[in-house]
Write a protein that holds these residues in place. Structure first.
Motif, PDB file in Angstrom:
ATOM      1  N   VAL A 245      -4.832 -17.735  28.815  1.00 59.32           N
ATOM      2  CA  VAL A 245      -4.680 -18.303  27.476  1.00 59.32           C
ATOM      3  C   VAL A 245      -5.514 -17.476  26.512  1.00 59.32           C
ATOM      4  O   VAL A 245      -6.737 -17.392  26.653  1.00 59.32           O
ATOM      5  N   GLU A 246      -4.844 -16.873  25.557  1.00 63.05           N
ATOM      6  CA  GLU A 246      -5.558 -16.050  24.580  1.00 63.05           C
ATOM      7  C   GLU A 246      -6.084 -16.946  23.457  1.00 63.05           C
ATOM      8  O   GLU A 246      -5.339 -17.713  22.843  1.00 63.05           O
TER       9      GLU A 246
ATOM     10  N   VAL B 229     -17.248 -21.729  27.784  1.00 58.21           N
ATOM     11  CA  VAL B 229     -16.060 -22.555  28.065  1.00 58.21           C
ATOM     12  C   VAL B 229     -14.795 -21.810  27.674  1.00 58.21           C
ATOM     13  O   VAL B 229     -13.787 -21.802  28.418  1.00 58.21           O
ATOM     14  N   LEU B 230     -14.816 -21.166  26.524  1.00 55.16           N
ATOM     15  CA  LEU B 230     -13.634 -20.413  26.070  1.00 55.16           C
ATOM     16  C   LEU B 230     -13.353 -19.224  26.979  1.00 55.16           C
ATOM     17  O   LEU B 230     -12.189 -18.842  27.182  1.00 55.16           O
ATOM     18  N   ALA B 231     -14.409 -18.629  27.546  1.00 55.61           N
ATOM     19  CA  ALA B 231     -14.211 -17.519  28.481  1.00 55.61           C
ATOM     20  C   ALA B 231     -13.499 -18.011  29.743  1.00 55.61           C
ATOM     21  O   ALA B 231     -12.635 -17.304  30.305  1.00 55.61           O
TER      22      ALA B 231
ATOM     23  N   GLU C 243      -7.565 -17.012  19.884  1.00 58.09           N
ATOM     24  CA  GLU C 243      -7.748 -16.216  18.670  1.00 58.09           C
ATOM     25  C   GLU C 243      -9.093 -16.552  18.009  1.00 58.09           C
ATOM     26  O   GLU C 243      -9.708 -17.591  18.270  1.00 58.09           O
ATOM     27  N   PHE C 244      -9.514 -15.644  17.145  1.00 61.92           N
ATOM     28  CA  PHE C 244     -10.820 -15.823  16.493  1.00 61.92           C
ATOM     29  C   PHE C 244     -10.885 -17.102  15.662  1.00 61.92           C
ATOM     30  O   PHE C 244     -11.908 -17.803  15.722  1.00 61.92           O
ATOM     31  N   PRO C 245      -9.860 -17.445  14.859  1.00 65.85           N
ATOM     32  CA  PRO C 245      -9.956 -18.713  14.109  1.00 65.85           C
ATOM     33  C   PRO C 245     -10.138 -19.923  15.017  1.00 65.85           C
ATOM     34  O   PRO C 245     -10.946 -20.815  14.730  1.00 65.85           O
ATOM     35  N   ALA C 246      -9.404 -19.945  16.122  1.00 64.36           N
ATOM     36  CA  ALA C 246      -9.540 -21.061  17.060  1.00 64.36           C
ATOM     37  C   ALA C 246     -10.912 -21.037  17.735  1.00 64.36           C
ATOM     38  O   ALA C 246     -11.529 -22.088  17.963  1.00 64.36           O
ATOM     39  N   ARG C 247     -11.405 -19.855  18.035  1.00 67.67           N
ATOM     40  CA  ARG C 247     -12.724 -19.732  18.654  1.00 67.67           C
ATOM     41  C   ARG C 247     -13.809 -20.226  17.698  1.00 67.67           C
ATOM     42  O   ARG C 247     -14.733 -20.950  18.098  1.00 67.67           O
ATOM     43  N   LEU C 248     -13.687 -19.843  16.418  1.00 67.23           N
ATOM     44  CA  LEU C 248     -14.665 -20.269  15.417  1.00 67.23           C
ATOM     45  C   LEU C 248     -14.615 -21.777  15.207  1.00 67.23           C
ATOM     46  O   LEU C 248     -15.651 -22.443  15.134  1.00 67.23           O
ATOM     47  N   GLN C 249     -13.396 -22.310  15.132  1.00 72.05           N
ATOM     48  CA  GLN C 249     -13.249 -23.753  14.937  1.00 72.05           C
ATOM     49  C   GLN C 249     -13.825 -24.528  16.124  1.00 72.05           C
ATOM     50  O   GLN C 249     -14.497 -25.553  15.947  1.00 72.05           O
ATOM     51  N   SER C 250     -13.594 -24.049  17.339  1.00 69.88           N
ATOM     52  CA  SER C 250     -14.124 -24.707  18.529  1.00 69.88           C
ATOM     53  C   SER C 250     -15.646 -24.646  18.552  1.00 69.88           C
ATOM     54  O   SER C 250     -16.326 -25.628  18.913  1.00 69.88           O
ATOM     55  N   THR C 251     -16.199 -23.515  18.134  1.00 69.22           N
ATOM     56  CA  THR C 251     -17.663 -23.358  18.120  1.00 69.22           C
ATOM     57  C   THR C 251     -18.302 -24.315  17.123  1.00 69.22           C
ATOM     58  O   THR C 251     -19.305 -24.981  17.435  1.00 69.22           O
TER      59      THR C 251
END
Length: 222
Positions: A110-111, A101-103, A113-121
Motif C-alpha cells: 500500500v503506497e 506504523v505507516l512503514a 502518499e505524503f498528504p496522507a502521511r502528514l494527515q496521519s501524523t
C-alpha cells in the motif's frame, strides 16, 4: 565670720552645681557617641567578615534571602527545561510511531502518499495528547529528578546523567506499560526498532533540557 564663710561656700556650690550637671551630661553624651561609633564600626567589621568568610554571628542571616532566590531561580529553570524536554520527546516520539506504523502498511504494497502521511501524523499527535503526553511528562520529570540528585553526587557527570536519563525515560515507560497491561498499547513503539526510536526521541528531549539549563547556567549549579 565663720558663718559668713559657710554662706559664701554654699552660694558658690549652688552656682557651680549647674556647671557640674552640664559637664556630666556632656560627658555622658560623649561616651554615648563613642559607644555608638564603636558599635557601628563593629557591625561594619562583622558584615565585612561575613561577606569575606561567610559567617554572620548576630541578627538574621542575610544569606537566607539570597539562597531562597537561587533555589527559586533553579526551580523555575528546571521547570521550564522540563516542559520543553517533554514537548520535544512527545512530538518526536509520536512522529516516530506514526512513521513506523505507516512503514508496516507500506510493506503490504500500500503506497502512502505524503498528504496522507502528514494527515496521519497530525492525527496521531492530536490523539496522543491526552494519553501519551501526560505519561511522557511524568516519565521525564522522574528521570530528570533522579539525574539531578545523582548529579549532586557526581557533578562532573551531570550532563551525561541528564542525557542518559532522558534517553531511557520513553523506552522504560513503554516497557512498564507493556508489563502492566500485558500488551503494548503503542503499536509504533513495538520491537527493538520502536524502542530505539523512542529512545532517540528521549535523547532529543534530554538535549533540549541540557541546552535550556546551559543557557541559564544551571548545569553547573550544585
Amino acid at each position: 565670720s565663720g558663718s559668713l564663710g559657710h554662706e559664701k561656700a554654699a552660694v558658690r556650690e549652688k552656682r557651680n552645681a549647674p556647671r557640674v550637671v552640664e559637664f556630666a551630661c556632656d560627658l555622658l553624651d560623649d561616651i554615648a557617641v563613642r559607644c555608638s561609633g564603636q558599635r557601628q564600626e563593629h557591625r561594619q567589621a562583622e558584615e565585612e567578615r561575613f561577606y569575606t568568610h561567610g559567617s554572620f554571628p548576630f541578627g538574621p542571616d542575610p544569606s537566607i534571602p539570597a539562597a531562597m532566590g537561587r533555589k527559586m531561580n533553579a526551580l523555575l529553570c528546571h521547570s521550564g527545561a522540563w516542559v520543553i524536554a517533554t514537548l520535544v520527546t512527545f512530538t518526536l516520539g509520536s512522529i516516530f510511531m506514526s512513521q513506523a506504523v505507516l512503514a508496516r502498511v507500506s510493506r503490504f504494497g500500500v503506497e502512502v502518499e505524503f498528504p496522507a502521511r502528514l494527515q496521519s501524523t497530525l492525527s496521531d499527535l492530536g490523539g496522543l495528547l491526552t494519553s501519551y503526553l501526560p505519561l511522557i511528562a511524568v516519565a521525564t520529570a522522574v528521570a530528570m529528578f533522579l539525574a539531578t540528585v545523582l548529579g549532586r553526587l557526581l557533578p562532573l557527570w551531570r550532563r551525561a546523567l541528564y542525557l542518559l536519563a532522558g534517553t531511557a525515560a520513553p523506552p522504560v515507560l513503554v516497557i512498564i506499560m507493556t508489563l502492566t497491561l500485558g500488551v503494548n498499547p503503542l503499536a509504533g513503539s513495538q520491537g527493538m526498532v520502536g524502542l530505539g526510536l523512542q529512545a532517540l526521541a528521549g535523547f532529543a528531549g534530554a538535549m533540549s533540557y541540557v541546552a535550556v539549563l546551559g543557557k541559564t547556567g544551571q548545569t553547573h549549579a550544585a
